[in-house]
Design a protein around this motif. Structure first.
Motif, PDB file in Angstrom:
ATOM      1  N   THR A  77     -17.475 -10.250 -31.512  1.00  0.00           N
ATOM      2  CA  THR A  77     -18.344  -9.358 -32.277  1.00  0.00           C
ATOM      3  C   THR A  77     -18.857  -8.254 -31.355  1.00  0.00           C
ATOM      4  O   THR A  77     -18.744  -8.343 -30.126  1.00  0.00           O
ATOM      5  N   ASP A  78     -19.441  -7.213 -31.955  1.00  0.00           N
ATOM      6  CA  ASP A  78     -20.030  -6.155 -31.135  1.00  0.00           C
ATOM      7  C   ASP A  78     -21.097  -6.716 -30.201  1.00  0.00           C
ATOM      8  O   ASP A  78     -21.204  -6.308 -29.039  1.00  0.00           O
ATOM      9  N   GLN A  79     -21.889  -7.656 -30.696  1.00  0.00           N
ATOM     10  CA  GLN A  79     -22.944  -8.241 -29.875  1.00  0.00           C
ATOM     11  C   GLN A  79     -22.358  -8.998 -28.688  1.00  0.00           C
ATOM     12  O   GLN A  79     -22.848  -8.887 -27.551  1.00  0.00           O
ATOM     13  N   GLU A  80     -21.309  -9.766 -28.943  1.00  0.00           N
ATOM     14  CA  GLU A  80     -20.668 -10.504 -27.855  1.00  0.00           C
ATOM     15  C   GLU A  80     -20.021  -9.558 -26.853  1.00  0.00           C
ATOM     16  O   GLU A  80     -20.080  -9.785 -25.636  1.00  0.00           O
ATOM     17  N   MET A  81     -19.422  -8.484 -27.350  1.00  0.00           N
ATOM     18  CA  MET A  81     -18.787  -7.524 -26.453  1.00  0.00           C
ATOM     19  C   MET A  81     -19.819  -6.819 -25.580  1.00  0.00           C
ATOM     20  O   MET A  81     -19.575  -6.552 -24.399  1.00  0.00           O
ATOM     21  N   GLN A  82     -20.981  -6.543 -26.140  1.00  0.00           N
ATOM     22  CA  GLN A  82     -22.045  -5.942 -25.338  1.00  0.00           C
ATOM     23  C   GLN A  82     -22.407  -6.838 -24.158  1.00  0.00           C
ATOM     24  O   GLN A  82     -22.612  -6.356 -23.035  1.00  0.00           O
ATOM     25  N   GLY A  83     -22.499  -8.131 -24.413  1.00  0.00           N
ATOM     26  CA  GLY A  83     -22.835  -9.067 -23.347  1.00  0.00           C
ATOM     27  C   GLY A  83     -21.779  -9.098 -22.259  1.00  0.00           C
ATOM     28  O   GLY A  83     -22.096  -9.109 -21.057  1.00  0.00           O
ATOM     29  N   VAL A  84     -20.515  -9.102 -22.662  1.00  0.00           N
ATOM     30  CA  VAL A  84     -19.416  -9.111 -21.695  1.00  0.00           C
ATOM     31  C   VAL A  84     -19.448  -7.846 -20.839  1.00  0.00           C
ATOM     32  O   VAL A  84     -19.333  -7.898 -19.606  1.00  0.00           O
ATOM     33  N   ARG A  85     -19.617  -6.716 -21.486  1.00  0.00           N
ATOM     34  CA  ARG A  85     -19.569  -5.446 -20.762  1.00  0.00           C
ATOM     35  C   ARG A  85     -20.774  -5.289 -19.828  1.00  0.00           C
ATOM     36  O   ARG A  85     -20.663  -4.700 -18.752  1.00  0.00           O
ATOM     37  N   ARG A  86     -21.910  -5.820 -20.223  1.00  0.00           N
ATOM     38  CA  ARG A  86     -23.084  -5.758 -19.351  1.00  0.00           C
ATOM     39  C   ARG A  86     -22.839  -6.544 -18.068  1.00  0.00           C
ATOM     40  O   ARG A  86     -23.159  -6.076 -16.968  1.00  0.00           O
ATOM     41  N   VAL A  87     -22.241  -7.724 -18.209  1.00  0.00           N
ATOM     42  CA  VAL A  87     -21.936  -8.543 -17.032  1.00  0.00           C
ATOM     43  C   VAL A  87     -20.884  -7.862 -16.162  1.00  0.00           C
ATOM     44  O   VAL A  87     -20.987  -7.849 -14.926  1.00  0.00           O
ATOM     45  N   GLU A  88     -19.869  -7.286 -16.783  1.00  0.00           N
ATOM     46  CA  GLU A  88     -18.836  -6.585 -16.018  1.00  0.00           C
ATOM     47  C   GLU A  88     -19.442  -5.449 -15.198  1.00  0.00           C
ATOM     48  O   GLU A  88     -19.060  -5.234 -14.041  1.00  0.00           O
ATOM     49  N   GLN A  89     -20.392  -4.723 -15.784  1.00  0.00           N
ATOM     50  CA  GLN A  89     -21.002  -3.611 -15.062  1.00  0.00           C
ATOM     51  C   GLN A  89     -21.823  -4.109 -13.875  1.00  0.00           C
ATOM     52  O   GLN A  89     -21.835  -3.490 -12.810  1.00  0.00           O
ATOM     53  N   ARG A  90     -22.479  -5.232 -14.048  1.00  0.00           N
ATOM     54  CA  ARG A  90     -23.206  -5.831 -12.920  1.00  0.00           C
ATOM     55  C   ARG A  90     -22.236  -6.239 -11.807  1.00  0.00           C
ATOM     56  O   ARG A  90     -22.528  -6.058 -10.617  1.00  0.00           O
ATOM     57  N   LYS A  91     -21.097  -6.801 -12.190  1.00  0.00           N
ATOM     58  CA  LYS A  91     -20.095  -7.192 -11.194  1.00  0.00           C
ATOM     59  C   LYS A  91     -19.613  -5.975 -10.411  1.00  0.00           C
ATOM     60  O   LYS A  91     -19.431  -6.034  -9.185  1.00  0.00           O
ATOM     61  N   ALA A  92     -19.396  -4.864 -11.110  1.00  0.00           N
ATOM     62  CA  ALA A  92     -18.960  -3.639 -10.437  1.00  0.00           C
ATOM     63  C   ALA A  92     -20.012  -3.167  -9.437  1.00  0.00           C
ATOM     64  O   ALA A  92     -19.680  -2.692  -8.344  1.00  0.00           O
ATOM     65  N   ALA A  93     -21.274  -3.304  -9.797  1.00  0.00           N
ATOM     66  CA  ALA A  93     -22.354  -2.891  -8.898  1.00  0.00           C
ATOM     67  C   ALA A  93     -22.355  -3.723  -7.619  1.00  0.00           C
ATOM     68  O   ALA A  93     -22.658  -3.213  -6.531  1.00  0.00           O
ATOM     69  N   ILE A  94     -22.005  -4.998  -7.748  1.00  0.00           N
ATOM     70  CA  ILE A  94     -21.936  -5.864  -6.565  1.00  0.00           C
ATOM     71  C   ILE A  94     -20.750  -5.471  -5.690  1.00  0.00           C
ATOM     72  O   ILE A  94     -20.879  -5.279  -4.477  1.00  0.00           O
ATOM     73  N   VAL A  95     -19.587  -5.331  -6.301  1.00  0.00           N
ATOM     74  CA  VAL A  95     -18.378  -4.995  -5.546  1.00  0.00           C
ATOM     75  C   VAL A  95     -18.503  -3.617  -4.896  1.00  0.00           C
ATOM     76  O   VAL A  95     -18.097  -3.413  -3.747  1.00  0.00           O
ATOM     77  N   GLY A  96     -19.081  -2.659  -5.628  1.00  0.00           N
ATOM     78  CA  GLY A  96     -19.220  -1.302  -5.105  1.00  0.00           C
ATOM     79  C   GLY A  96     -20.412  -1.103  -4.202  1.00  0.00           C
ATOM     80  O   GLY A  96     -20.620  -0.005  -3.679  1.00  0.00           O
ATOM     81  N   ASP A  97     -21.210  -2.161  -4.016  1.00  0.00           N
ATOM     82  CA  ASP A  97     -22.385  -2.107  -3.144  1.00  0.00           C
ATOM     83  C   ASP A  97     -23.360  -1.019  -3.588  1.00  0.00           C
ATOM     84  O   ASP A  97     -23.866  -0.244  -2.778  1.00  0.00           O
ATOM     85  N   TYR A  98     -23.640  -0.976  -4.903  1.00  0.00           N
ATOM     86  CA  TYR A  98     -24.555   0.027  -5.436  1.00  0.00           C
ATOM     87  C   TYR A  98     -25.985  -0.272  -4.987  1.00  0.00           C
ATOM     88  O   TYR A  98     -26.361  -1.427  -4.779  1.00  0.00           O
ATOM     89  N   SER A  99     -26.773   0.770  -4.901  1.00  0.00           N
ATOM     90  CA  SER A  99     -28.191   0.582  -4.611  1.00  0.00           C
ATOM     91  C   SER A  99     -28.901  -0.002  -5.823  1.00  0.00           C
ATOM     92  O   SER A  99     -29.725  -0.911  -5.700  1.00  0.00           O
ATOM     93  N   ALA A 100     -28.578   0.538  -7.005  1.00  0.00           N
ATOM     94  CA  ALA A 100     -29.168   0.039  -8.249  1.00  0.00           C
ATOM     95  C   ALA A 100     -28.200   0.283  -9.394  1.00  0.00           C
ATOM     96  O   ALA A 100     -27.428   1.248  -9.378  1.00  0.00           O
ATOM     97  N   GLN A 101     -28.250  -0.601 -10.371  1.00  0.00           N
ATOM     98  CA  GLN A 101     -27.470  -0.456 -11.599  1.00  0.00           C
ATOM     99  C   GLN A 101     -28.431  -0.580 -12.775  1.00  0.00           C
ATOM    100  O   GLN A 101     -29.085  -1.606 -12.950  1.00  0.00           O
ATOM    101  N   ILE A 102     -28.525   0.490 -13.568  1.00  0.00           N
ATOM    102  CA  ILE A 102     -29.425   0.514 -14.719  1.00  0.00           C
ATOM    103  C   ILE A 102     -28.599   0.676 -15.984  1.00  0.00           C
ATOM    104  O   ILE A 102     -27.765   1.585 -16.075  1.00  0.00           O
ATOM    105  N   GLN A 103     -28.812  -0.210 -16.955  1.00  0.00           N
ATOM    106  CA  GLN A 103     -28.150  -0.111 -18.251  1.00  0.00           C
ATOM    107  C   GLN A 103     -29.236   0.067 -19.311  1.00  0.00           C
ATOM    108  O   GLN A 103     -30.025  -0.845 -19.560  1.00  0.00           O
ATOM    109  N   LEU A 104     -29.267   1.250 -19.918  1.00  0.00           N
ATOM    110  CA  LEU A 104     -30.368   1.615 -20.810  1.00  0.00           C
ATOM    111  C   LEU A 104     -30.222   1.053 -22.216  1.00  0.00           C
ATOM    112  O   LEU A 104     -31.181   1.073 -22.992  1.00  0.00           O
TER     113      LEU A 104
END
Length: 282
Positions: A77-104
């Motif tokens: 569902t759209d709700q489930e996909m939102q959850g998956v994509r939010r986690v993926e973006q956090r993973k990218a922030a870890i791998v890319g060594d970001y200072s901060a990751q904000i999802q509005l």
């Protein structure tokens, strides 16, 4: 830091305090969807990676609910996909060594509604706290409505900054329309050859998109290689990977500039270049 949406997600990969994470930011990207930044602003990620005096912060504006999906994600569902994509973006922030990751966590419809001020206010607060030197946005000739809307909200926020707090460079980058058509004298060719393993990993993290029906991993690598190869016809390649951008800094430095005239001016100059070349050899 409080945002308009209570569901907004703020993630600091190294556990630093939010104020410190934002204030150390030198490069900042404002993208519409999860994975947009890794596609369009790898230049900033790579410039900051492993550098103690450079830090990359990413702002993802929407919740990514409407993305295409197939395979194991086909029934999500759209709700489930939102959850998956939010986690993926956090993973990218870890791998890319970001200072901060904000999802509005805005819906695309909210972002595209110019009467809603929440997006602009949230972005203004982030920009005031971070005061980055370089900002990456979607280019204003992008063919994705949400991308253009996010760029417009970001420019509005940037224009409201104190002139001394504005970034020295604002790039409009490629996602859903490349910028090969911009004349060479105005084209911003951003080298992205470093850490090819990191570049591939960052796009590959978004499995919900790649396995879900969109081979961004192959397409982005191909676009960057093509940009590097076709940048100059009479010179050998200096880079193996290049991202093109439009210099949007004048739109921020001079809030009185018409955004539409600024962008269509690039098209006018392309037309004149084409006409001139044809006339030259006719």
């Amino acid at each position: 830091m409080k945002f308009t949406n209570s569901t907004a997600d703020l993630f600091i990969p190294d556990g630093s305090e939010i104020g410190a994470a934002l204030s150390r930011t030198t490069h900042l990207c404002i993208g519409a969807h999860q994975d947009d930044t890794e596609i369009m602003a790898y230049h900033g990620i790579a410039e900051c990676f492993g550098q103690p005096d450079r830090w990359f912060t990413n702002v993802t504006v929407t919740n990514g609910a409407g993305s295409p999906r197939s395979g194991i994600y086909g029934h999500y569902t759209d709700q489930e996909m939102q959850g998956v994509r939010r986690v993926e973006q956090r993973k990218a922030a870890i791998v890319g060594d970001y200072s901060a990751q904000i999802q509005l966590d805005y819906s695309s419809s909210a972002v595209k509604d110019a009467k809603q001020t929440g997006v602009q206010e949230d972005l203004l607060a982030i920009l005031q706290a971070a005061q980055p030197t370089i900002v990456y946005l979607h280019n204003l000739a992008d063919k994705h409505d949400t991308h253009v809307a996010v760029a417009l909200r970001a420019i509005s926020a940037l224009r409201r900054l104190d002139p001394n707090a504005r970034p020295t460079k604002v790039y409009g980058c490629e996602v859903w329309r490349d910028l090969d058509w911009v004349i060479d004298s105005e084209k911003q060719a951003l080298p992205v050859s470093t850490y090819p393993n990191l570049a591939a990993a960052l796009v590959g993290i978004f499995d919900s998109q790649v396995s879900g029906g969109k081979r961004y991993d192959l397409a982005i690598a191909g676009r960057r290689l093509a940009n590097a190869t076709f940048l100059a016809s009479h010179e050998t390649d200096e880079e193996t990977s290049v991202t093109y951008a439009m210099d949007l800094t004048p739109l921020v430095s001079d809030p009185g500039l018409s955004i539409s005239d600024f962008v269509t001016g690039h098209l006018d100059r392309l037309i004149q270049e084409i006409k001139g070349r044809i006339s030259k050899f006719s």
